[in-house]
Design a protein around this motif. Structure first.
Motif, PDB file in Angstrom:
ATOM      1  N   MET A 159       0.842  -1.188   0.000  1.00  0.00           N
ATOM      2  CA  MET A 159       0.000   0.000   0.000  1.00  0.00           C
ATOM      3  C   MET A 159       0.884   1.247   0.000  1.00  0.00           C
ATOM      4  O   MET A 159       1.988   1.224   0.516  1.00  0.00           O
ATOM      5  CB  MET A 159      -0.897   0.008   1.240  1.00  0.00           C
ATOM      6  N   LYS A 160       0.353   2.326  -0.574  1.00  0.00           N
ATOM      7  CA  LYS A 160       1.062   3.601  -0.589  1.00  0.00           C
ATOM      8  C   LYS A 160       0.242   4.619   0.184  1.00  0.00           C
ATOM      9  O   LYS A 160      -0.989   4.585   0.168  1.00  0.00           O
ATOM     10  CB  LYS A 160       1.241   4.079  -2.022  1.00  0.00           C
ATOM     11  N   GLN A 161       0.924   5.532   0.849  1.00  0.00           N
ATOM     12  CA  GLN A 161       0.231   6.565   1.611  1.00  0.00           C
ATOM     13  C   GLN A 161      -0.697   7.373   0.708  1.00  0.00           C
ATOM     14  O   GLN A 161      -1.797   7.740   1.109  1.00  0.00           O
ATOM     15  CB  GLN A 161       1.236   7.475   2.299  1.00  0.00           C
ATOM     16  N   ASP A 162      -0.267   7.649  -0.513  1.00  0.00           N
ATOM     17  CA  ASP A 162      -1.092   8.419  -1.445  1.00  0.00           C
ATOM     18  C   ASP A 162      -2.431   7.748  -1.730  1.00  0.00           C
ATOM     19  O   ASP A 162      -3.406   8.425  -2.039  1.00  0.00           O
ATOM     20  CB  ASP A 162      -0.351   8.639  -2.768  1.00  0.00           C
ATOM     21  N   ASP A 163      -2.474   6.421  -1.612  1.00  0.00           N
ATOM     22  CA  ASP A 163      -3.724   5.696  -1.853  1.00  0.00           C
ATOM     23  C   ASP A 163      -4.790   6.023  -0.819  1.00  0.00           C
ATOM     24  O   ASP A 163      -5.981   5.869  -1.077  1.00  0.00           O
ATOM     25  CB  ASP A 163      -3.486   4.179  -1.863  1.00  0.00           C
ATOM     26  N   MET A 164      -4.372   6.478   0.374  1.00  0.00           N
ATOM     27  CA  MET A 164      -5.317   6.799   1.440  1.00  0.00           C
ATOM     28  C   MET A 164      -5.757   8.254   1.421  1.00  0.00           C
ATOM     29  O   MET A 164      -6.706   8.627   2.081  1.00  0.00           O
ATOM     30  CB  MET A 164      -4.717   6.457   2.803  1.00  0.00           C
ATOM     31  N   LEU A 165      -5.063   9.070   0.657  1.00  0.00           N
ATOM     32  CA  LEU A 165      -5.383  10.495   0.579  1.00  0.00           C
ATOM     33  C   LEU A 165      -6.560  10.716  -0.363  1.00  0.00           C
ATOM     34  O   LEU A 165      -6.875   9.841  -1.181  1.00  0.00           O
ATOM     35  CB  LEU A 165      -4.157  11.269   0.094  1.00  0.00           C
ATOM     36  N   PRO A 166      -7.229  11.874  -0.278  1.00  0.00           N
ATOM     37  CA  PRO A 166      -8.353  12.147  -1.186  1.00  0.00           C
ATOM     38  C   PRO A 166      -7.980  11.902  -2.642  1.00  0.00           C
ATOM     39  O   PRO A 166      -6.915  12.319  -3.100  1.00  0.00           O
ATOM     40  CB  PRO A 166      -8.648  13.630  -0.928  1.00  0.00           C
ATOM     41  N   GLY A 167      -8.841  11.163  -3.320  1.00  0.00           N
ATOM     42  CA  GLY A 167      -8.594  10.788  -4.710  1.00  0.00           C
ATOM     43  C   GLY A 167      -7.848   9.478  -4.853  1.00  0.00           C
ATOM     44  O   GLY A 167      -7.784   8.911  -5.936  1.00  0.00           O
ATOM     45  N   GLY A 168      -7.299   8.978  -3.759  1.00  0.00           N
ATOM     46  CA  GLY A 168      -6.555   7.717  -3.789  1.00  0.00           C
ATOM     47  C   GLY A 168      -7.474   6.506  -3.808  1.00  0.00           C
ATOM     48  O   GLY A 168      -8.644   6.589  -3.416  1.00  0.00           O
ATOM     49  N   ARG A 169      -6.941   5.403  -4.220  1.00  0.00           N
ATOM     50  CA  ARG A 169      -7.698   4.156  -4.350  1.00  0.00           C
ATOM     51  C   ARG A 169      -8.356   3.732  -3.045  1.00  0.00           C
ATOM     52  O   ARG A 169      -9.478   3.243  -3.034  1.00  0.00           O
ATOM     53  CB  ARG A 169      -6.742   3.065  -4.847  1.00  0.00           C
ATOM     54  N   ASP A 170      -7.657   3.919  -1.927  1.00  0.00           N
ATOM     55  CA  ASP A 170      -8.161   3.441  -0.639  1.00  0.00           C
ATOM     56  C   ASP A 170      -8.901   4.502   0.174  1.00  0.00           C
ATOM     57  O   ASP A 170      -9.427   4.213   1.238  1.00  0.00           O
ATOM     58  CB  ASP A 170      -7.001   2.901   0.207  1.00  0.00           C
ATOM     59  N   CYS A 171      -8.943   5.724  -0.332  1.00  0.00           N
ATOM     60  CA  CYS A 171      -9.558   6.822   0.408  1.00  0.00           C
ATOM     61  C   CYS A 171     -11.022   6.539   0.790  1.00  0.00           C
ATOM     62  O   CYS A 171     -11.400   6.752   1.939  1.00  0.00           O
ATOM     63  CB  CYS A 171      -9.447   8.124  -0.373  1.00  0.00           C
ATOM     64  N   PRO A 172     -11.859   6.035  -0.119  1.00  0.00           N
ATOM     65  CA  PRO A 172     -13.259   5.786   0.267  1.00  0.00           C
ATOM     66  C   PRO A 172     -13.401   4.783   1.417  1.00  0.00           C
ATOM     67  O   PRO A 172     -14.231   4.977   2.313  1.00  0.00           O
ATOM     68  CB  PRO A 172     -13.902   5.246  -1.018  1.00  0.00           C
TER      69      PRO A 172
END
Length: 121
Positions: A63-76
């Motif tokens: 996982m990447k931190q960017d994925d958790m940020l708004p617009g990232g794959r994991d954000c929702p």
């Protein structure tokens, strides 16, 4: 022999799909635990997130931190888990939050051991 080769190819495609689904399931479970721990940490001043454990999980789970940020794959997923936990813990006192944090994420935590640590860093 040809049927055997087709079975091997089909089996590897299925196991590859199963691995991908399993990895995604583990990522979702981790995001849920992380969101819950973050909400608890905000309510209990005596607990803090074990960043070494978070980094280890994200590395292992690819996982990447960017994925958790708004617009990232994991954000929702992260956002939904955070909202759910925020609503669920709305009436908790600090003592209740600390108790829940230790029960779920402390040294003997039922959900993810040592995700939350005592004291501040």
């Amino acid at each position: 022999m040809r049927k055997f080769g087709l079975l091997i190819i089909a089996g590897s495609m299925i196991s590859g799909t199963a691995y991908g689904e399993s990895l995604r399931s583990m990522q979702t479970q981790f995001l849920d635990s992380l969101a819950t721990a973050m909400v608890i940490q905000q309510k209990c001043k005596g607990l803090h997130l074990n960043t070494e454990k978070v980094m280890a999980f994200t590395r292992i789970l690819k996982m990447k931190q960017d994925d958790m940020l708004p617009g990232g794959r994991d954000c929702p997923v992260y956002k939904k888990s955070t909202l759910t936990m925020t609503e669920a813990s709305e009436g908790w006192t600090e003592d209740a939050a600390c108790t829940m944090g230790m029960l779920y994420f402390g040294p003997d935590g039922a959900q993810s051991k040592n995700l939350l640590l005592m004291g501040r860093d």
